[in-house]
Design a protein around this motif. Structure first.
Motif, mmCIF file in Angstrom:
data_model
loop_
_atom_site.group_PDB
_atom_site.id
_atom_site.type_symbol
_atom_site.label_atom_id
_atom_site.label_comp_id
_atom_site.label_asym_id
_atom_site.label_seq_id
_atom_site.Cartn_x
_atom_site.Cartn_y
_atom_site.Cartn_z
ATOM 1 N N MET A 153 30.208 93.188 -125.187
ATOM 2 C CA MET A 153 29.926 93.273 -126.623
ATOM 3 C C MET A 153 28.429 93.438 -126.873
ATOM 4 O O MET A 153 27.591 93.214 -125.986
ATOM 5 N N LYS A 154 28.113 93.804 -128.132
ATOM 6 C CA LYS A 154 26.729 93.786 -128.596
ATOM 7 C C LYS A 154 26.721 93.512 -130.095
ATOM 8 O O LYS A 154 27.724 93.701 -130.799
ATOM 9 N N GLU B 161 20.903 93.381 -126.555
ATOM 10 C CA GLU B 161 21.512 92.129 -126.082
ATOM 11 C C GLU B 161 22.985 92.346 -125.766
ATOM 12 O O GLU B 161 23.723 92.925 -126.576
ATOM 13 N N ARG B 162 23.396 91.897 -124.613
ATOM 14 C CA ARG B 162 24.785 92.060 -124.187
ATOM 15 C C ARG B 162 25.483 90.700 -124.148
ATOM 16 O O ARG B 162 24.918 89.704 -123.684
ATOM 17 N N VAL C 266 32.202 96.586 -129.766
ATOM 18 C CA VAL C 266 32.629 96.641 -128.360
ATOM 19 C C VAL C 266 31.874 97.753 -127.640
ATOM 20 O O VAL C 266 31.869 98.899 -128.085
ATOM 21 N N VAL C 267 31.249 97.405 -126.526
ATOM 22 C CA VAL C 267 30.560 98.395 -125.707
ATOM 23 C C VAL C 267 31.546 99.031 -124.726
ATOM 24 O O VAL C 267 31.655 100.260 -124.641
#
Length: 577
Positions: free
Chosen positions: A166-167, A174-175, A148-149
């Motif tokens: 997310m990543k 990449e998201r 989780v970003v």
């Protein structure tokens, strides 16, 4: 997976799109503050209502939470001195009622979490962000490659759906977006079919459907991961908003209202209709079309949230189309929602009311023609056009689609049958809700008509006429009885005749009205002496109406001069001898 193993128990399947109305019933002063007693009702049934007690400070906190929308809301101002006076409390109560009316009738505000918690704290006491985090954490236990970003707080309108940026650990640039959603009131698939159908979404390939990276579901919720788009949705383009901003901030009060160019309207509209046609042919229910569910990828529109109908979530526009009985299929719902989207693309804002009575000037008359076939009162009465019919209309028929990607979405026969049954159940609940709304509207109109000033005047006039008529009829009845009593007499009485007509001789045995059968003729005691005159035959007894007419005629024709003069000898004076 751990996500599949531990669903929370005791879920309440509540339709969050059912409107809440609020009416302040009374106020009470306690010590140094005033409390307002509010009656809140969900939907049309008065039985589904409850009371809440709120202070002005509670309204102030709610208003502060809604300031992110940048709307100018009519909350009455604070007052420190004289705020316990009766006149002031009454005036403030009116102002707070006007404030409640605004937020409960505003389509976006009425569906936001802070308003729902203010009006219905018992149903919305759960912290869905924490529940979503628990599910996501369980998912990460079995899928350690995800990270989780940041949480994307309130970027959507649903209370029970949460988003996280997310990543992938080995692809840090990449998201992706993870969405977690609770199950809704229209979930009719079995748990097994639901899990299979949701998992199938990642295999769907279509030029106008947004790609799903991962999709899983359990007995109470679902989790879907998609690529994150920096450009955002079609709604972000129309409102010139940033995708990560909260829903209220992005769409409640746009700074500049401006529609799209005609070519964009034609192209986007054609692409959306094509994907709707594809889903309808596959027997896959959708029913969740709106501009925030259409992702932009260059000049291409791609549909989002196909999982919503599988999870049983209510539509964004449900409070609109649930009022019209002709919009009773999911295909009809999709067309109606397309009308909203086309209006928004054309004018840069949603329609003020549904149905729409008149349309502002548009870039093309063809646009208005399509809108009239969907959003007017006549369209609501006659039913929605089909997607195929819309594709044939001049606005979209000449649009060339350049994308050559071949659609792929294989739905097994067994799942198709389950989806068909689920679709029928969703439509049945919609039809029942529309029937209740129709009955309520008829009752409301009848009560409003019955209580209007014009109707009250009509009822008064009718009551007066009825009273006069009954008085006249009772007077006539009394007069008839009085006349009958005067005309009725003993058996030897003679009928009344006019003085100018000859009086018939008395006939023995004559009876009063109604006449009895005629008696046998009397035999004379002795023969009459011979006479040269012809004896008069006794005339039959006239009926009452003839006698009464003769009497009235004789009275009217009476002349005093026809009376003979007479000489009177008065013997009443005393005689003295």
């Amino acid at each position: 997976m751990a996500f599949m193993e531990k669903p929370p128990a005791g879920k309440v399947l509540l339709d969050d799109t059912v409107p809440l109305t609020a009416q302040i019933e009374a106020s009470q002063s306690l010590h140094s503050h005033t409390e307002y007693i509010i009656r809140v009702q969900r939907g049309l049934s008065a039985e589904n209502s409850w009371q809440i007690v709120r202070r002005y400070s509670d309204f102030d906190l709610l208003n502060n939470s809604l300031q992110i929308s940048t709307l100018s809301l009519p909350l009455p101002p604070k007052k420190l001195i004289g705020n316990m006076e009766r006149e002031f409390i009454a005036e403030r109560q009116k102002g707070l009622q006007a404030y409640l009316d605004v937020i409960t009738t505003h389509h976006i505000l009425s569906n936001c979490e802070v308003v729902k918690k203010f009006l219905d704290p018992n149903s919305y006491s759960v912290n869905y962000t924490e529940i979503a985090l628990q599910h996501v954490s369980m998912f990460f236990r079995s899928e350690p490659k995800w990270e989780v970003v940041e949480p994307l707080k309130d970027i959507g309108w649903r209370i029970r759906k949460k988003y996280f940026l997310m990543k992938i650990k080995n692809q840090p640039k990449e998201r992706l977006v993870l969405s977690w959603a609770d199950l809704g009131p229209d979930k009719y698939l079995s748990d097994k079919d639901l899990q299979y159908a949701v998992k199938l979404l990642s295999s769907c390939s279509h030029p106008y459907i947004y790609k799903v990276t991962l999709a899983i579901a359990n007995e109470s919720s679902a989790l879907v991961i998609r690529p994150f788009s920096e450009k955002g949705t079609l709604k972000d383009l129309i409102y010139k908003a940033k995708p990560k901003d909260p829903f209220l901030k992005k769409y409640c009060n746009p700074k500049k209202i401006q529609g799209l160019e005609l070519q964009q309207i034609k192209t986007y509209g054609r692409q959306i209709l094509e994907v709707l046609k594809f889903l309808h042919e596959k027997g896959f229910p959708y029913g969740h079309l709106h501009s925030a569910n259409v992702m932009l990828d260059g000049d291409t529109c791609r549909l989002l949230d196909l999982e919503n109908s599988l999870l049983g979530l209510p539509s964004f526009y449900r409070s609109y189309f649930s009022q019209f009985r002709k919009i009773n299929t999911l295909e009809g719902v999709d067309v109606h929602c397309f009308g909203h989207l086309l209006f928004e693309m054309t004018y840069g804002r949603p329609p003020d009311t549904i149905p729409v009575e008149s349309f502002p000037p548009a870039p093309s008359a063809f646009v208005v023609s399509v809108l009239e076939s969907i959003l007017t009162c006549e369209a609501m009465k006659n039913g929605m056009p089909t997607v195929s019919r819309l594709l044939q209309m001049p606005l979209f028929s000449d649009v060339l689609l350049t994308n050559s990607e071949k659609p792929q979405f294989k739905v097994p026969t067994k799942l198709k049958e389950a989806l068909k049954i689920s679709k029928e159940c969703i439509e049945k609940r919609l039809t029942e809700e529309q029937k209740l709304f129709h009955q309520h509207r008829r009752l409301t109109r009848a009560q409003s008509h019955h209580g209007s000033e014009e109707e009250k005047k009509k009822r008064k006039i009718l009551a007066r006429k009825k009273s006069k008529r009954s008085a006249y009829e009772s007077g006539e009845e009394h007069s008839a009885k009085y006349s009958n009593s005067n005309n009725s007499g003993s058996g030897a009485s003679s009928p009344l005749t006019s003085p100018s007509s000859p009086t018939p001789p008395s006939t023995a045995g004559a009876s009063s009205i109604p006449p009895a059968p005629p008696p046998p003729p009397l035999t004379p005691a002795a023969p009459p002496p011979p006479s040269t005159e012809v004896p008069m035959q006794p005339s039959p007894r006239p009926d009452v109406s003839t006698s009464r007419g003769a009497l009235l005629s004789s009275i009217q024709n009476f002349q005093k001069g026809t009376l003979k003069k007479t000489q009177t000898c008065d013997y009443s004076a005393p005689r003295i001898s």
